[in-house]
Design a protein around this motif. Structure first.
Motif, PDB file in Angstrom:
ATOM      1  N   UNK A 183       0.841  -1.197   0.000  1.00 57.51           N
ATOM      2  CA  UNK A 183       0.000   0.000   0.000  1.00 57.51           C
ATOM      3  C   UNK A 183       0.879   1.252   0.000  1.00 57.51           C
ATOM      4  N   UNK A 184       1.953   1.231   0.775  1.00 62.29           N
ATOM      5  CA  UNK A 184       2.881   2.367   0.803  1.00 62.29           C
ATOM      6  C   UNK A 184       3.565   2.555  -0.549  1.00 62.29           C
ATOM      7  N   UNK A 185       3.901   1.436  -1.220  1.00 58.95           N
ATOM      8  CA  UNK A 185       4.490   1.553  -2.555  1.00 58.95           C
ATOM      9  C   UNK A 185       3.517   2.227  -3.525  1.00 58.95           C
ATOM     10  N   UNK A 186       2.250   1.895  -3.411  1.00 56.83           N
ATOM     11  CA  UNK A 186       1.249   2.539  -4.262  1.00 56.83           C
ATOM     12  C   UNK A 186       1.192   4.045  -3.992  1.00 56.83           C
ATOM     13  N   UNK A 187       1.183   4.409  -2.725  1.00 60.54           N
ATOM     14  CA  UNK A 187       1.133   5.840  -2.379  1.00 60.54           C
ATOM     15  C   UNK A 187       2.344   6.572  -2.952  1.00 60.54           C
ATOM     16  N   UNK A 188       3.520   5.954  -2.833  1.00 59.45           N
ATOM     17  CA  UNK A 188       4.730   6.579  -3.369  1.00 59.45           C
ATOM     18  C   UNK A 188       4.652   6.753  -4.878  1.00 59.45           C
ATOM     19  N   UNK A 190       1.894   7.467  -6.368  1.00 60.44           N
ATOM     20  CA  UNK A 190       0.765   8.356  -6.635  1.00 60.44           C
ATOM     21  C   UNK A 190      -0.525   7.619  -6.950  1.00 60.44           C
ATOM     22  N   UNK A 191      -0.635   6.369  -6.518  1.00 58.76           N
ATOM     23  CA  UNK A 191      -1.823   5.558  -6.780  1.00 58.76           C
ATOM     24  C   UNK A 191      -2.586   5.371  -5.479  1.00 58.76           C
ATOM     25  N   UNK A 192      -3.817   5.852  -5.426  1.00 56.36           N
ATOM     26  CA  UNK A 192      -4.619   5.769  -4.209  1.00 56.36           C
ATOM     27  C   UNK A 192      -5.403   4.449  -4.175  1.00 56.36           C
ATOM     28  N   UNK A 193      -5.522   3.888  -2.982  1.00 58.65           N
ATOM     29  CA  UNK A 193      -6.203   2.608  -2.825  1.00 58.65           C
ATOM     30  C   UNK A 193      -6.896   2.545  -1.471  1.00 58.65           C
ATOM     31  N   UNK A 194      -7.829   1.607  -1.355  1.00 63.72           N
ATOM     32  CA  UNK A 194      -8.567   1.349  -0.125  1.00 63.72           C
ATOM     33  C   UNK A 194      -8.506  -0.149   0.144  1.00 63.72           C
ATOM     34  N   UNK A 200      -7.520 -10.062   3.730  1.00 63.27           N
ATOM     35  CA  UNK A 200      -6.203  -9.632   4.192  1.00 63.27           C
ATOM     36  C   UNK A 200      -5.263  -9.200   3.084  1.00 63.27           C
ATOM     37  N   UNK A 201      -5.530  -9.607   1.835  1.00 67.68           N
ATOM     38  CA  UNK A 201      -4.589  -9.324   0.749  1.00 67.68           C
ATOM     39  C   UNK A 201      -5.137  -8.365  -0.300  1.00 67.68           C
ATOM     40  N   UNK A 202      -6.346  -7.833  -0.080  1.00 65.73           N
ATOM     41  CA  UNK A 202      -7.037  -7.072  -1.120  1.00 65.73           C
ATOM     42  C   UNK A 202      -6.848  -5.566  -0.966  1.00 65.73           C
ATOM     43  N   UNK A 203      -6.673  -4.898  -2.101  1.00 66.24           N
ATOM     44  CA  UNK A 203      -6.655  -3.436  -2.189  1.00 66.24           C
ATOM     45  C   UNK A 203      -7.495  -3.021  -3.390  1.00 66.24           C
ATOM     46  N   UNK A 204      -8.309  -1.992  -3.192  1.00 70.21           N
ATOM     47  CA  UNK A 204      -9.180  -1.484  -4.257  1.00 70.21           C
ATOM     48  C   UNK A 204      -8.646  -0.128  -4.706  1.00 70.21           C
ATOM     49  N   UNK A 210      -2.979   0.888 -15.885  1.00 66.13           N
ATOM     50  CA  UNK A 210      -2.412  -0.286 -16.538  1.00 66.13           C
ATOM     51  C   UNK A 210      -1.509  -1.049 -15.580  1.00 66.13           C
ATOM     52  N   UNK A 211      -1.493  -2.379 -15.704  1.00 64.55           N
ATOM     53  CA  UNK A 211      -0.720  -3.174 -14.751  1.00 64.55           C
ATOM     54  C   UNK A 211       0.761  -2.821 -14.795  1.00 64.55           C
ATOM     55  N   UNK A 212       1.233  -2.327 -15.944  1.00 65.70           N
ATOM     56  CA  UNK A 212       2.645  -1.974 -16.042  1.00 65.70           C
ATOM     57  C   UNK A 212       3.008  -0.835 -15.097  1.00 65.70           C
ATOM     58  N   UNK A 213       2.001  -0.062 -14.666  1.00 70.20           N
ATOM     59  CA  UNK A 213       2.263   1.045 -13.742  1.00 70.20           C
ATOM     60  C   UNK A 213       2.201   0.617 -12.279  1.00 70.20           C
ATOM     61  N   UNK A 214       1.819  -0.620 -12.012  1.00 70.02           N
ATOM     62  CA  UNK A 214       1.744  -1.093 -10.633  1.00 70.02           C
ATOM     63  C   UNK A 214       3.141  -1.439 -10.130  1.00 70.02           C
ATOM     64  N   UNK A 215       3.561  -0.894  -9.007  1.00 70.17           N
ATOM     65  CA  UNK A 215       4.908  -1.207  -8.491  1.00 70.17           C
ATOM     66  C   UNK A 215       5.090  -2.704  -8.283  1.00 70.17           C
ATOM     67  N   UNK A 216       6.179  -3.221  -8.838  1.00 63.10           N
ATOM     68  CA  UNK A 216       6.527  -4.612  -8.607  1.00 63.10           C
ATOM     69  C   UNK A 216       5.643  -5.627  -9.292  1.00 63.10           C
ATOM     70  N   UNK A 217       4.852  -5.216 -10.279  1.00 64.83           N
ATOM     71  CA  UNK A 217       3.971  -6.194 -10.930  1.00 64.83           C
ATOM     72  C   UNK A 217       4.791  -7.279 -11.619  1.00 64.83           C
TER      73      UNK A 217
END
Length: 427
Positions: A183-188, A190-194, A200-204, A210-217
């Motif tokens: 979740x912290x990687x997403x914030x860094x 600039x991607x907001x999630x809930x 336990x493993x889900x983020x919305x 695009x998946x290529x923009x997801x950190x560590x995909x």
């Protein structure tokens, strides 16, 4: 040809394949998207096609109302291009760019003599609201009636939710990173999630990327999977070291989730389609998971089973997909009433064939992405009636509506897909 024109032409061709040639959206996109080198164009084409198919009844009603003469049978590709234009406007793309690219694409399709009409119709759409259409109108009559019969109090909400754009849910690979750290990687980035408090493993994501923009995909830190599907791992909950069968495994998300949660599980992922199995193996490789992949027909275990019982079995059964219409809007175009009857037969065969493979005291989870009772609670009720050593095991309330024979989540509830789940124990 500019990239903008190429992407609009590609989107129109995808719609033409789906609407007028009976091709599935997944297959049409699968062959069309690789022709576009830029991942942003590929994402745009997919979004346009999805929006146009979800809203096709509204769009067609507007076109029919606004045109002096209806389009003919030979004008399928022109209608598809008009749907592309209307979808872009509804998606909020800049009107000037959307109109210009769509009109140029119509010319490139050999419709230069009708480019003025395309321009006029799309400009009108920027000034006037499209005529409303009931979401139910997109559904085949037999299926709409079935939904109203099965879910009379919730039917209107089901139809409305199925016409909306679904959120993008992520499954964090806890084998390599905990959810809060990702979740912290997403914030860094600039991607907001809930989060989802009981998953336990889900983020919305607040907005799809695009998946290529997801950190560590690419490194396997995260996958895309709806939260309702992620809940299946909690329903099965195999003990450490268990031998687990995912009997209809492709595309592999549920088997992967189980392996991510517990490295000691001995998981066999089975599917009848060799091509899908190869793609599933690629996914397991990206996630760095050691899962046995096997091609075989789950209704005929004698051809592939080694005789050693499984401690846990997952049957994510083939179904009508009526709970994921917002993700697969072409279901409403291609599904036939006879399909549900045939699928129900296959589902019963899967239960009967795989139950003997389960060890005494073991757990079997039956799941579908359907909201039709004949495929779900009625299927489990009938199985229990003919299977003396099977017992229904309770599930928590967050799995959805308690039908008496399993739990049903309906489309849009908690932002999730429609999904059915029943847990059975072997005496």
């Amino acid at each position: 040809m500019s990239d903008g024109v190429a992407s609009r032409m590609t989107a129109a061709n995808v719609l033409e394949d789906v609407l007028h040639h009976g091709r599935s959206l997944k297959a049409a996109l699968g062959s069309a998207l690789p022709t576009l080198p830029d991942p942003r164009d590929r994402a745009l084409v997919e979004a346009i096609a999805m929006t146009a198919l979800r809203q096709r009844v509204r769009y067609n009603a507007a076109l029919d109302a606004w045109m002096a003469r209806p389009l003919g049978q030979r004008d399928g590709n022109l209608r598809s291009m008009l749907l592309v234009g209307l979808a872009q406007l509804e998606m909020g793309l800049p009107a000037h760019a959307a109109l210009a690219a769509t009109v140029d694409a119509a010319r490139a399709l050999g419709r230069a003599h009708q480019a003025g009409m395309v321009n006029a119709l799309l400009r009108r759409a920027t000034r006037e609201a499209l005529p409303p259409a009931a979401p139910e109108a997109a559904w085949p009559t037999w299926l709409a009636q079935q939904i109203r019969s099965d879910w009379p109090q919730q039917a209107d909400a089901i139809f409305a939710a199925s016409a909306e754009m679904p959120p993008l849910w992520l499954r964090v690979n806890r084998r390599w990173i905990v959810r809060d750290d990702y979740w912290n990687l997403l914030r860094e980035a600039g991607i907001e999630a809930t989060d989802a408090p009981y998953l336990a493993d889900a983020l919305r994501l607040h907005a799809a990327v695009p998946v290529q923009q997801l950190p560590g995909f690419d490194a396997g830190l995260v996958s895309v999977q709806d939260a309702a599907a992620q809940a299946i791992a909690d329903a099965l909950t195999p003990a450490a070291g268990s031998r687990v069968l995912d009997a209809c495994a492709a595309p592999g998300g549920k088997a992967a989730h189980l392996a991510e949660r517990d490295a000691s599980l001995r998981i066999t992922a089975l599917d009848v389609d060799a091509r899908r199995m190869r793609r599933m193996q690629d996914s397991f490789t990206r996630l760095r998971l050691g899962i046995e992949v096997r091609v075989g027909d789950a209704t005929s275990p004698a051809a592939w089973w080694d005789g050693t019982p499984f401690d846990a079995i997952l049957i994510d059964a083939p179904c009508s997909a009526s709970g994921i219409v917002r993700r697969q809007p072409d279901v409403l175009l291609h599904r036939r009433e006879a399909d549900v009857v045939a699928l129900a037969c296959i589902q019963a065969q899967l239960l009967d064939a795989l139950w003997p493979l389960l060890a005494p005291g073991g757990t079997l989870v039956y799941a579908t992405c359907s909201i039709v009772r004949a495929e779900n609670s009625a299927q489990i009720e009938a199985f229990l009636a003919r299977t003396a050593d099977a017992a229904l095991a309770p599930l928590a309330a967050h799995f959805g509506h308690d039908t008496g024979f399993g739990h049903q989540r309906l489309p849009g509830e908690d932002g999730m897909d429609g999904f059915f789940c029943a847990r059975l124990r072997k005496r």
